[in-house]
Design an enzyme around this catalytic site. Structure first.
Site, PDB file in Angstrom:
ATOM      1  N   ASP A 501       0.817  -1.227   0.000  1.00  0.00           N
ATOM      2  CA  ASP A 501       0.000   0.000   0.000  1.00  0.00           C
ATOM      3  C   ASP A 501       0.847   1.272   0.000  1.00  0.00           C
ATOM      4  O   ASP A 501       0.502   2.256  -0.662  1.00  0.00           O
ATOM      5  CB  ASP A 501      -0.882   0.047   1.263  1.00  0.00           C
ATOM      6  CG  ASP A 501      -1.929  -1.043   1.276  1.00  0.00           C
ATOM      7  OD1 ASP A 501      -2.188  -1.612   0.200  1.00  0.00           O
ATOM      8  OD2 ASP A 501      -2.472  -1.333   2.357  1.00  0.00           O
TER       9      ASP A 501
HETATM   10  P1  NAP Z   1       0.705  -3.977   3.063  1.00  0.00           P
HETATM   11  O1  NAP Z   1       0.113  -2.992   2.130  1.00  0.00           O
HETATM   12  O2  NAP Z   1      -0.181  -4.550   4.104  1.00  0.00           O
HETATM   13  O3  NAP Z   1       1.317  -5.126   2.168  1.00  0.00           O
HETATM   14  C1  NAP Z   1       2.083  -6.121   2.716  1.00  0.00           C
HETATM   15  C2  NAP Z   1       2.407  -7.094   1.617  1.00  0.00           C
HETATM   16  O4  NAP Z   1       3.311  -8.034   2.184  1.00  0.00           O
HETATM   17  C3  NAP Z   1       1.226  -7.894   1.127  1.00  0.00           C
HETATM   18  O5  NAP Z   1       0.712  -7.375  -0.071  1.00  0.00           O
HETATM   19  C4  NAP Z   1       1.746  -9.316   0.990  1.00  0.00           C
HETATM   20  O6  NAP Z   1       1.679  -9.731  -0.361  1.00  0.00           O
HETATM   21  C5  NAP Z   1       3.205  -9.190   1.399  1.00  0.00           C
HETATM   22  N1  NAP Z   1       3.632 -10.329   2.204  1.00  0.00           N
HETATM   23  C6  NAP Z   1       2.975 -10.959   3.205  1.00  0.00           C
HETATM   24  N2  NAP Z   1       3.690 -11.975   3.672  1.00  0.00           N
HETATM   25  C7  NAP Z   1       4.831 -12.005   2.957  1.00  0.00           C
HETATM   26  C8  NAP Z   1       5.990 -12.830   2.957  1.00  0.00           C
HETATM   27  N3  NAP Z   1       6.111 -13.855   3.820  1.00  0.00           N
HETATM   28  N4  NAP Z   1       6.978 -12.566   2.099  1.00  0.00           N
HETATM   29  C9  NAP Z   1       6.870 -11.547   1.203  1.00  0.00           C
HETATM   30  N5  NAP Z   1       5.807 -10.735   1.154  1.00  0.00           N
HETATM   31  C10 NAP Z   1       4.805 -10.964   2.018  1.00  0.00           C
HETATM   32  O7  NAP Z   1       1.977  -3.401   3.815  1.00  0.00           O
HETATM   33  P2  NAP Z   1       2.633  -1.972   3.798  1.00  0.00           P
HETATM   34  O8  NAP Z   1       3.000  -1.541   2.423  1.00  0.00           O
HETATM   35  O9  NAP Z   1       3.673  -2.029   4.851  1.00  0.00           O
HETATM   36  O10 NAP Z   1       1.482  -0.995   4.231  1.00  0.00           O
HETATM   37  C11 NAP Z   1       0.937  -0.997   5.523  1.00  0.00           C
HETATM   38  C12 NAP Z   1      -0.553  -1.015   5.458  1.00  0.00           C
HETATM   39  O11 NAP Z   1      -1.036  -1.338   6.768  1.00  0.00           O
HETATM   40  C13 NAP Z   1      -1.143   0.335   5.098  1.00  0.00           C
HETATM   41  O12 NAP Z   1      -2.355   0.162   4.417  1.00  0.00           O
HETATM   42  C14 NAP Z   1      -1.392   0.954   6.466  1.00  0.00           C
HETATM   43  O13 NAP Z   1      -2.362   1.956   6.443  1.00  0.00           O
HETATM   44  C15 NAP Z   1      -1.845  -0.279   7.229  1.00  0.00           C
HETATM   45  N6  NAP Z   1      -1.658  -0.170   8.674  1.00  0.00           N
HETATM   46  C16 NAP Z   1      -0.545   0.444   9.128  1.00  0.00           C
HETATM   47  C17 NAP Z   1      -0.398   0.594  10.483  1.00  0.00           C
HETATM   48  C18 NAP Z   1       0.807   1.351  10.960  1.00  0.00           C
HETATM   49  O14 NAP Z   1       0.672   2.130  11.882  1.00  0.00           O
HETATM   50  N7  NAP Z   1       1.982   1.112  10.387  1.00  0.00           N
HETATM   51  C19 NAP Z   1      -1.326   0.036  11.383  1.00  0.00           C
HETATM   52  C20 NAP Z   1      -2.407  -0.670  10.883  1.00  0.00           C
HETATM   53  C21 NAP Z   1      -2.562  -0.748   9.506  1.00  0.00           C
HETATM   54  P3  NAP Z   1       1.597 -11.295  -0.738  1.00  0.00           P
HETATM   55  O15 NAP Z   1       0.434 -11.825   0.031  1.00  0.00           O
HETATM   56  O16 NAP Z   1       1.444 -11.300  -2.193  1.00  0.00           O
HETATM   57  O17 NAP Z   1       2.898 -11.896  -0.286  1.00  0.00           O
END
Ligand code: NAP
Length: 573
Positions: A501
């Site tokens: 994201d």
């Molecule tokens: P993300 O958008 O949640 O994407 C994480 C990606 O990791 C997934 O698309 C997944 O794709 C991949 N993944 C999962 N397991 C994996 C593995 N073992 N090896 C390789 N890839 C793997 O993560 P992000 O870019 O860090 O963004 C964070 C999101 O979480 C945002 O939407 C944010 O708003 C939200 N959020 C953040 C917080 C905060 O405070 N940081 C709190 C709550 C929510 P595959 O399944 O294809 O592997």
């Protein structure tokens, strides 16, 4: 308005102001430790819980106080331990390999010993008095007040220390000492007459909190923080219920009823809201939003009912049934408040629940007229992480090209600069050590390596900083989103490790995307993009990423840790 209440309100406002200024200076690098530190400090609800558990008011009060002691002490022990574990990992490049001068152990021992000596003296004075008016008892009560003032100063210095990784650990040590003084002083509170449940509660809390603080993996820190919010809020709610039951028979004035009402309402809704957040983060509940028709109208009506009933209770406090109806409705409201939130707004929810927890603590301080709780609650309530850092972040396809580790090795032969973009997938795969190894190898080949840290990458503000620090990556190699974005056009490779994201260009280009408006890491401006993830599945926000269809982008499919391992092995050979 009573004078005591006026003083309480002054303290509340001033401490809130101070908390806002101290905490907004904490850099994004330390946001995750900050969350656990405020959790630990908000364990100050332990003070009130100890009094209620040990005062023999009634069997119900003792039971509720005992449960509150367990919840709050779990937060205190777990919070300080895990904060220290995290802070130990933050080092600069030149600090690796250098044996740090440890805190002088004599000093560490001397301070608690001093506290204990003072306490023994206080105890002696307290015993020497036959009634509350005797000079010994008055001295003991005055000394307790000064203990609380000193604790408050130590908490503020502790939070101030978090404005730099250099002083953060020392700051937390001061805050822990402040907590020790406040707890130890309270044990001599004149109303405490029975120590049995206090001892059992403190022991249970220290074992549970200690185990959580020492054993929980860094990847589970967000869930632990949310769980900790819920425990603190539950403690506040239980004490509110106990105080209501204790006073309702003899009559409750409006001020007392208002503070008790606010304490149980905020405490109860924060309890269920935080439990829901923890469940979502742990993957026990669906991460996607749960919505239904008329949801907003229903929630607003529910909130209005809670507020209306609370106002009625302030004028007619003896209607006990209504009081318990309010508790039930607030519990339901907290649950309903969080279920529709699943995507980019989650970080804001966590920061908000942190503030609510502080407000519940401060209300408890007003109920018990305990100023240290008002100060600490207020520090946490208003000192939330800068909205623009977390809140702002809350806001056409082609073909996909894949690449193998061997092909990627060839590509690395000709690059001069790489920007690594970690995300939640790195945490899931526990790939931070692999990232660190690869980065070191690239550096030895003269390649410039930088890390790009999005404020909401992962599942908690600062989540990536903690994991990378755990893998011994110097924090001066980590760049915030604002710092790194200008570097992307010059980077030969943007290496995206499990981030999704936070790299999605739809946030800039597509007005219809749920991510539209969220600031992103502009990896699409790099000369080439390599993405390590297992599939094309979306991330937390449930939105497809058009980046993967960019002709400059190549996917290295598979578990991030395994991909990094094979990349490292082929590069090395
Ligand atoms: P993300 O958008 O949640 O994407 C994480 C990606 O990791 C997934 O698309 C997944 O794709 C991949 N993944 C999962 N397991 C994996 C593995 N073992 N090896 C390789 N890839 C793997 O993560 P992000 O870019 O860090 O963004 C964070 C999101 O979480 C945002 O939407 C944010 O708003 C939200 N959020 C953040 C917080 C905060 O405070 N940081 C709190 C709550 C929510 P595959 O399944 O294809 O592997």
């Amino acid at each position: 308005m009573t004078t005591e209440l006026e003083i309480g309100l002054y303290i509340f406002i001033l401490a809130g102001f101070l908390g806002y200024h101290v905490i907004t200076r904490v850099p994004p690098l330390l946001h995750t430790p900050l969350m656990s530190a405020t959790n630990a400090i908000s364990g100050i609800s332990l003070i009130g819980s100890l009094v209620v558990a040990g005062a023999n008011y009634s069997r119900l009060s003792t039971t509720l106080g005992f449960l509150a002691v367990i919840c709050s002490s779990t937060n205190v022990f777990g919070g300080f331990l895990i904060t220290d574990r995290m802070l130990k990992m933050f080092k600069k490049r030149e600090e690796f390999g250098i044996q740090h001068r440890r805190f002088n152990p004599k000093l560490l021992l001397a301070l608690p010993v001093l506290v204990i000596v003072l306490l023994v003296l206080m105890h002696g004075f307290r015993r020497s008095g036959t009634d509350a008016e005797s000079s010994g008892a008055v001295f003991a009560a005055t000394a307790l007040r000064y203990f609380y003032i000193l604790s408050a100063v130590l908490f503020i210095l502790g939070l101030k220390g978090l404005s730099s990784p250099k002083y953060a650990r020392k700051g937390m040590l001061l805050a822990a000492l402040g907590m020790l003084m406040a707890i130890a002083g309270t044990l001599f509170h004149p109303e405490i007459v029975n120590y049995r449940w206090i001892t059992v509660g403190l022991l249970t809390g220290s074992i549970v909190g200690g185990a959580m603080g020492l054993r929980i993996p860094m990847t589970a820190v967000p869930q632990r923080t949310a769980l900790s919010h819920s425990l603190g809020a539950l403690a506040a709610s239980l004490i509110g219920i106990s105080e209501y039951v204790r006073h309702v028979a003899v009559g409750l004035d409006r001020v007392k009823m208002t503070t008790i009402g606010l304490e149980v309402v905020i405490g109860s809704l924060t309890f269920t809201g935080s439990l829901m957040a923890a469940g979502k983060l742990q993957g026990l509940l669906p991460g996607s939003p749960i919505t239904y028709r008329g949801q907003n109208v229903f929630n607003i009506t529910l909130l209005a009912t809670v507020v209306g009933t609370l106002i009625y209770l302030v004028f007619v406090p003896a209607t006990s049934t209504l009081f318990f109806v309010i508790v039930g409705l607030a519990l339901l409201f907290g649950f309903l408040l969080v279920i529709p939130i699943g995507a980019a707004d989650m970080p804001v929810v966590i920061a908000l629940l942190n503030s609510y927890g502080g407000l519940a603590d401060a209300s408890m301080g007003f109920v018990l007229m305990n100023k240290i709780q008002i100060i600490t609650g207020s520090l946490g309530a208003f000192g939330k992480i800068k909205k623009e850092e977390v809140g702002a972040a809350a806001e056409a396809m082609g073909t996909v090209r894949s690449i193998t580790p061997e092909e990627l090795t060839v590509l690395f032969d000709s690059v001069r600069s790489v920007i690594i973009v970690p995300g939640y997938g790195m945490a899931v795969a526990q790939a931070q050590h692999g990232v660190s190894e690869l980065a070191k190898l690239l550096s030895t080949r003269g390649i410039d390596v930088k890390y790009a840290i999005h404020p909401v990458a992962g599942r908690m503000p600062g989540h990536m900083n903690v994991l990378l620090a755990e893998a011994n990556i110097p924090y001066d190699q980590l760049y915030t989103m604002e710092q790194i974005n200008p570097y992307f056009p010059e980077a030969d490779i943007a290496l995206v490790v499990g981030a999704n994201d936070v790299t999605n260009p739809a946030a800039k280009n597509n007005r219809n995307s749920p991510l539209y408006g969220m600031p992103i890491l502009e990896v699409d401006r790099a000369k080439s993009i390599i993405v390590l993830k297992r599939s094309l599945r979306p991330g937390f926000a449930g939105v497809d990423n058009e980046l993967y269809y960019d002709p400059k982008c190549m996917m290295l499919f598979g578990d991030a840790k395994e991909s990094l391992n094979s990349l490292f092995a082929t590069l090395k050979s």
